[in-house]
Design an enzyme around this catalytic site. Structure first.
Site, PDB file in Angstrom:
ATOM      1  NE  ARG A   1      -3.141   0.611   3.170  1.00  0.00           N
ATOM      2  CZ  ARG A   1      -4.264   0.695   4.071  1.00  0.00           C
ATOM      3  NH1 ARG A   1      -5.290   0.381   3.673  1.00  0.00           N
ATOM      4  NH2 ARG A   1      -4.119   1.142   5.631  1.00  0.00           N
TER       5      ARG A   1
ATOM      6  NE  ARG B   1      -3.475   0.160  11.474  1.00  0.00           N
ATOM      7  CZ  ARG B   1      -3.639   0.397  10.265  1.00  0.00           C
ATOM      8  NH1 ARG B   1      -2.559   0.285   9.317  1.00  0.00           N
ATOM      9  NH2 ARG B   1      -4.843   0.871  10.037  1.00  0.00           N
TER      10      ARG B   1
END
Length: 210
Positions: free
Chosen positions: A123, A167
């Protein structure tokens, strides 16, 4: 259509929210964006949030809920909206219910942790305008350059393997329990991640009876 999108970080919630927003003609309410807007516009709740952020602290649930409630009261939300990034915890979900905010459906995008790790490493975001890309799935026309504004594309600290792992742990502990919460209310629709963005959108629209 009042909709919540759930899914692990990197599951494609932001991408799907953008597409569904056009398909269903309702706005996407992203917590990060409305926080930034509230701070920029100097609203009382925005200024309250800023004091926490400036001190490097997490913005408390009640402030987040106040900002969302303010945003959902705006005219463009009359026909519905898509919530992306909130609620993150059972406490936030309960606070939204207590505020009288109701939903028609909750979509949970299901994807394995391995796929997320792979996906997030590719990303990239534009430093200037914030547009998102992916080196494999949604590559820019020119390597390292934003199609929209010509800005430089960078990997966010959030997308490095160590951070992604951390995360995901937080997601499984704090956010994943929302699936059971909304399932008990008869609102949950689980959608398996598909090979392409377009296929995932089709699966979501099918789950919504569209």
């Amino acid at each position: 259509m009042k909709l919540i999108l759930l899914g692990a970080p990197g599951a494609g919630k932001g991408t799907q929210a953008e597409i569904l927003c056009k398909e269903l003609n309702i706005p996407t309410i992203s917590t990060g964006n409305i926080l930034r807007a509230a701070i920029k516009n100097g609203t009382p709740t925005g200024l309250k949030a800023k004091t926490f952020m400036d001190a490097g602290q997490l913005v408390p649930d009640e402030v987040i809920i106040d900002i969302i409630t303010e945003r959902l009261a705006e005219k463009d939300c009359e026909k519905g909206y898509i919530l992306d990034g909130v609620p993150r915890t059972i406490a936030q979900a309960e606070a939204l219910e207590s505020s009288g905010i109701r939903f028609d459906a909750v979509i949970s995008i299901e994807i394995s942790d391995e796929s997320i790790m792979e996906r997030m490493s590719g990303r990239r975001v534009c430093e200037s305008c914030g547009a998102s890309y992916h080196l494999v799935a949604v590559p820019p026309k020119a390597p390292g350059v934003c199609d929209s504004c010509g800005g430089k594309l960078v990997q966010r600290k959030d997308d490095t393997p160590e951070t992604v792992k951390a995360r995901l742990e937080v997601y499984h502990k704090e956010t994943e329990p929302l699936k059971a919460f909304y399932s008990q209310r008869g609102l949950l629709n689980s959608v398996e991640n598909q090979p392409s963005v377009a296929d995932t959108t089709k699966a979501i629209l099918r789950a919504l009876g569209r």
